[in-house]
Design a protein around this motif. Structure first.
Motif, PDB file in Angstrom:
ATOM      1  N   GLY A   1     -26.468 -19.039  39.739  1.00 43.22           N
ATOM      2  CA  GLY A   1     -27.521 -18.026  39.857  1.00 43.22           C
ATOM      3  C   GLY A   1     -27.090 -16.916  40.788  1.00 43.22           C
ATOM      4  N   ILE A   2     -27.558 -15.708  40.511  1.00 40.09           N
ATOM      5  CA  ILE A   2     -27.239 -14.546  41.355  1.00 40.09           C
ATOM      6  C   ILE A   2     -28.541 -13.964  41.896  1.00 40.09           C
ATOM      7  CG2 ILE A   2     -26.030 -12.323  41.490  1.00 40.09           C
ATOM      8  CD1 ILE A   2     -24.913 -13.041  38.622  1.00 40.09           C
ATOM      9  N   PRO A   3     -28.829 -14.177  43.185  1.00 39.55           N
ATOM     10  CA  PRO A   3     -30.025 -13.516  43.725  1.00 39.55           C
ATOM     11  C   PRO A   3     -29.803 -12.008  43.761  1.00 39.55           C
ATOM     12  CG  PRO A   3     -28.844 -14.699  45.472  1.00 39.55           C
ATOM     13  CD  PRO A   3     -28.126 -14.983  44.193  1.00 39.55           C
ATOM     14  N   GLN A   4     -30.794 -11.230  43.305  1.00 39.81           N
ATOM     15  CA  GLN A   4     -30.623  -9.771  43.205  1.00 39.81           C
ATOM     16  C   GLN A   4     -31.879  -9.030  43.664  1.00 39.81           C
ATOM     17  OE1 GLN A   4     -29.125 -10.479  38.981  1.00 39.81           O
ATOM     18  NE2 GLN A   4     -28.563  -8.350  39.362  1.00 39.81           N
ATOM     19  N   THR A   5     -31.811  -8.524  44.888  1.00 43.64           N
ATOM     20  CA  THR A   5     -32.907  -7.692  45.392  1.00 43.64           C
ATOM     21  C   THR A   5     -33.021  -6.402  44.582  1.00 43.64           C
ATOM     22  OG1 THR A   5     -32.324  -8.534  47.565  1.00 43.64           O
ATOM     23  CG2 THR A   5     -33.880  -6.724  47.515  1.00 43.64           C
ATOM     24  N   MET A   6     -31.863  -5.953  44.063  1.00 43.01           N
ATOM     25  CA  MET A   6     -31.833  -4.673  43.350  1.00 43.01           C
ATOM     26  C   MET A   6     -32.813  -4.619  42.179  1.00 43.01           C
ATOM     27  SD  MET A   6     -28.499  -2.722  41.935  1.00 43.01           S
ATOM     28  CE  MET A   6     -28.573  -0.998  41.473  1.00 43.01           C
ATOM     29  N   LEU A   7     -33.085  -5.787  41.573  1.00 43.51           N
ATOM     30  CA  LEU A   7     -34.013  -5.803  40.434  1.00 43.51           C
ATOM     31  C   LEU A   7     -35.409  -5.363  40.870  1.00 43.51           C
ATOM     32  CD1 LEU A   7     -32.845  -9.130  38.735  1.00 43.51           C
ATOM     33  CD2 LEU A   7     -32.126  -6.788  38.223  1.00 43.51           C
TER      34      LEU A   7
ATOM     35  N   PHE B   1     -28.232  -7.918  34.674  1.00 42.14           N
ATOM     36  CA  PHE B   1     -28.151  -9.330  35.095  1.00 42.14           C
ATOM     37  C   PHE B   1     -26.724  -9.878  35.063  1.00 42.14           C
ATOM     38  CE2 PHE B   1     -32.261  -9.234  32.417  1.00 42.14           C
ATOM     39  CZ  PHE B   1     -32.975  -8.583  33.422  1.00 42.14           C
ATOM     40  N   PHE B   2     -25.734  -9.007  35.216  1.00 48.29           N
ATOM     41  CA  PHE B   2     -24.318  -9.406  35.194  1.00 48.29           C
ATOM     42  C   PHE B   2     -24.001 -10.218  33.926  1.00 48.29           C
ATOM     43  CE2 PHE B   2     -25.059  -8.686  39.759  1.00 48.29           C
ATOM     44  CZ  PHE B   2     -23.997  -7.839  40.050  1.00 48.29           C
ATOM     45  N   GLY B   3     -24.715  -9.903  32.841  1.00 53.06           N
ATOM     46  CA  GLY B   3     -24.440 -10.592  31.569  1.00 53.06           C
ATOM     47  C   GLY B   3     -25.100 -11.958  31.446  1.00 53.06           C
TER      48      GLY B   3
ATOM     49  N   ASP C   1     -16.570 -13.748  53.807  1.00 51.58           N
ATOM     50  CA  ASP C   1     -16.438 -14.517  55.049  1.00 51.58           C
ATOM     51  C   ASP C   1     -17.813 -14.811  55.641  1.00 51.58           C
ATOM     52  OD1 ASP C   1     -13.736 -14.398  54.898  1.00 51.58           O
ATOM     53  OD2 ASP C   1     -13.550 -12.663  56.245  1.00 51.58           O
ATOM     54  N   ARG C   2     -17.898 -15.879  56.428  1.00 53.06           N
ATOM     55  CA  ARG C   2     -19.112 -16.179  57.200  1.00 53.06           C
ATOM     56  C   ARG C   2     -18.761 -16.044  58.666  1.00 53.06           C
ATOM     57  NH1 ARG C   2     -20.733 -16.015  52.075  1.00 53.06           N
ATOM     58  NH2 ARG C   2     -22.375 -17.446  51.538  1.00 53.06           N
ATOM     59  N   VAL C   3     -19.691 -15.556  59.479  1.00 51.20           N
ATOM     60  CA  VAL C   3     -19.425 -15.546  60.920  1.00 51.20           C
ATOM     61  C   VAL C   3     -19.494 -16.993  61.401  1.00 51.20           C
ATOM     62  CG1 VAL C   3     -20.288 -13.207  61.345  1.00 51.20           C
ATOM     63  CG2 VAL C   3     -21.855 -15.142  61.561  1.00 51.20           C
TER      64      VAL C   3
ATOM     65  N   ALA D   1     -15.982  -5.562  50.244  1.00 52.32           N
ATOM     66  CA  ALA D   1     -15.386  -6.710  49.546  1.00 52.32           C
ATOM     67  C   ALA D   1     -15.896  -6.775  48.102  1.00 52.32           C
ATOM     68  CB  ALA D   1     -15.744  -8.002  50.286  1.00 52.32           C
ATOM     69  N   TYR D   2     -17.177  -6.475  47.926  1.00 53.91           N
ATOM     70  CA  TYR D   2     -17.793  -6.537  46.596  1.00 53.91           C
ATOM     71  C   TYR D   2     -17.158  -5.501  45.664  1.00 53.91           C
ATOM     72  CZ  TYR D   2     -21.622  -5.997  43.157  1.00 53.91           C
ATOM     73  OH  TYR D   2     -22.359  -5.904  42.012  1.00 53.91           O
ATOM     74  N   PHE D   3     -17.071  -4.237  46.143  1.00 58.19           N
ATOM     75  CA  PHE D   3     -16.520  -3.183  45.275  1.00 58.19           C
ATOM     76  C   PHE D   3     -15.027  -3.377  45.050  1.00 58.19           C
ATOM     77  CE2 PHE D   3     -20.492  -0.884  46.390  1.00 58.19           C
ATOM     78  CZ  PHE D   3     -20.931  -0.702  45.082  1.00 58.19           C
TER      79      PHE D   3
ATOM     80  N   LYS E   1     -24.218  -3.039  35.672  1.00 58.08           N
ATOM     81  CA  LYS E   1     -23.999  -4.491  35.490  1.00 58.08           C
ATOM     82  C   LYS E   1     -25.063  -5.279  36.247  1.00 58.08           C
ATOM     83  CE  LYS E   1     -19.109  -5.060  34.665  1.00 58.08           C
ATOM     84  NZ  LYS E   1     -17.820  -5.204  35.283  1.00 58.08           N
ATOM     85  N   ASN E   2     -25.310  -4.810  37.481  1.00 59.58           N
ATOM     86  CA  ASN E   2     -26.328  -5.444  38.316  1.00 59.58           C
ATOM     87  C   ASN E   2     -27.665  -5.468  37.565  1.00 59.58           C
ATOM     88  OD1 ASN E   2     -27.445  -6.354  40.832  1.00 59.58           O
ATOM     89  ND2 ASN E   2     -25.869  -5.164  41.865  1.00 59.58           N
ATOM     90  N   LEU E   3     -28.005  -4.318  36.987  1.00 61.16           N
ATOM     91  CA  LEU E   3     -29.323  -4.185  36.349  1.00 61.16           C
ATOM     92  C   LEU E   3     -29.375  -4.843  34.971  1.00 61.16           C
ATOM     93  CD1 LEU E   3     -30.144  -0.552  37.518  1.00 61.16           C
ATOM     94  CD2 LEU E   3     -31.184  -2.683  38.330  1.00 61.16           C
TER      95      LEU E   3
HETATM   96  C1  LIG Z   1     -31.807 -12.486  48.696  1.00 58.44           C
HETATM   97  C2  LIG Z   1     -30.509 -11.936  48.172  1.00 58.44           C
HETATM   98  C3  LIG Z   1     -30.500 -10.753  47.438  1.00 58.44           C
HETATM   99  C4  LIG Z   1     -29.309 -10.228  46.904  1.00 58.44           C
HETATM  100  N1  LIG Z   1     -29.343  -9.090  46.136  1.00 58.44           N
HETATM  101  C5  LIG Z   1     -28.226  -8.669  45.503  1.00 58.44           C
HETATM  102  C6  LIG Z   1     -28.274  -7.577  44.594  1.00 58.44           C
HETATM  103  O1  LIG Z   1     -29.308  -6.949  44.378  1.00 58.44           O
HETATM  104  N2  LIG Z   1     -27.133  -7.234  43.971  1.00 58.44           N
HETATM  105  C7  LIG Z   1     -25.945  -7.907  44.174  1.00 58.44           C
HETATM  106  O2  LIG Z   1     -24.953  -7.556  43.555  1.00 58.44           O
HETATM  107  N3  LIG Z   1     -25.879  -8.931  45.043  1.00 58.44           N
HETATM  108  C8  LIG Z   1     -26.983  -9.330  45.698  1.00 58.44           C
HETATM  109  N4  LIG Z   1     -26.931 -10.396  46.562  1.00 58.44           N
HETATM  110  C9  LIG Z   1     -25.621 -11.063  46.795  1.00 58.44           C
HETATM  111  C10 LIG Z   1     -25.173 -11.956  45.663  1.00 58.44           C
HETATM  112  O3  LIG Z   1     -26.208 -12.557  44.991  1.00 58.44           O
HETATM  113  C11 LIG Z   1     -24.234 -13.052  46.193  1.00 58.44           C
HETATM  114  O4  LIG Z   1     -24.930 -13.763  47.145  1.00 58.44           O
HETATM  115  C12 LIG Z   1     -22.982 -12.460  46.760  1.00 58.44           C
HETATM  116  O5  LIG Z   1     -22.271 -11.932  45.685  1.00 58.44           O
HETATM  117  C13 LIG Z   1     -22.084 -13.431  47.524  1.00 58.44           C
HETATM  118  O6  LIG Z   1     -22.172 -14.724  47.130  1.00 58.44           O
HETATM  119  P1  LIG Z   1     -22.210 -15.841  48.245  1.00 58.44           P
HETATM  120  O7  LIG Z   1     -23.577 -15.746  48.881  1.00 58.44           O
HETATM  121  O8  LIG Z   1     -21.982 -17.110  47.518  1.00 58.44           O
HETATM  122  O9  LIG Z   1     -21.109 -15.485  49.203  1.00 58.44           O
HETATM  123  C14 LIG Z   1     -28.091 -10.906  47.137  1.00 58.44           C
HETATM  124  C15 LIG Z   1     -28.083 -12.099  47.879  1.00 58.44           C
HETATM  125  C16 LIG Z   1     -29.268 -12.608  48.396  1.00 58.44           C
HETATM  126  C17 LIG Z   1     -29.223 -13.892  49.195  1.00 58.44           C
END
Ligand SMILES: Cc1cc2nc3c(=O)[nH]c(=O)nc-3n(C[C@H](O)[C@H](O)[C@H](O)COP(=O)(O)O)c2cc1C
Length: 143
Positions: free
Chosen positions: A85-91, A43-45, A131-133, A18-20, A39-41
């Motif tokens: 805010g965008i949580p990003q484990t990738m960072l 910070f998506f701008g 989607d959510r389960v 879904a993301y891609f 883009k991820n790295l």
């Molecule tokens: C803890 C955590 C880490 C995440 N890490 C990444 C990441 O590294 N890169 C990324 O594109 N999305 C990552 N996501 C997903 C997005 O931040 C975002 O949650 C997703 O696009 C869907 O949004 P939604 O949770 O509102 O459905 C992560 C989400 C969480 C909760």
């Protein structure tokens, strides 16, 4: 990271697809995937990022939970002010560099980053809805 097992593996794949698709990147489009990672790295701008480090104790599970809750509260407080805010484990791939540049002690582990600012609702990644389960699939009720 260890491989996800079922049903998490299926959910992880669906999320990736879904993301891609939202980013208009096809499965075989290696350059597109690299651009998405870039883009991820970057910070998506977003103009700023919060990097969440935790002191490392024992198996880290308890502190990981604490910082996860802190992150969720931070995200909600952003939303309450019209920010996103965008949580990003990738960072975390660059935790070593961040630690060195910001002089963060070795006994602190980076959990994830949260890029934040005023969201661009038209950005492809922001148009994706995952989607959510149903609750019945994610919660076990005992009477
Ligand atoms: C803890 C955590 C880490 C995440 N890490 C990444 C990441 O590294 N890169 C990324 O594109 N999305 C990552 N996501 C997903 C997005 O931040 C975002 O949650 C997703 O696009 C869907 O949004 P939604 O949770 O509102 O459905 C992560 C989400 C969480 C909760």
């Amino acid at each position: 990271m260890d491989e996800y097992f079922e049903p998490y593996r299926t959910r992880q794949k669906a999320q990736g697809k879904a993301y891609f698709e939202a980013m208009n990147v096809m499965r075989a489009d290696t350059d597109g995937r690299h651009r998405a990672a870039a883009k991820n790295l970057s910070f998506f701008g977003a103009p700023q990022v919060a990097l969440l480090f935790m002191p490392s104790f024992g198996d880290d599970v308890r502190v990981g939970g604490d910082i996860g809750m802190y992150g969720q509260t931070f995200l909600l407080s952003l939303a309450a002010r019209g920010l996103g805010g965008i949580p990003q484990t990738m960072l975390g791939f660059f935790a070593g560099t961040v630690r060195e540049v910001l002089d963060i002690p070795k006994n602190h582990k980076m959990l994830f980053g949260i890029s934040f600012g005023y969201p661009d609702e038209e950005a492809p990644g922001n148009r994706m809805r995952m989607d959510r389960v149903p609750v019945s699939e994610s919660v076990t009720f005992h009477e």
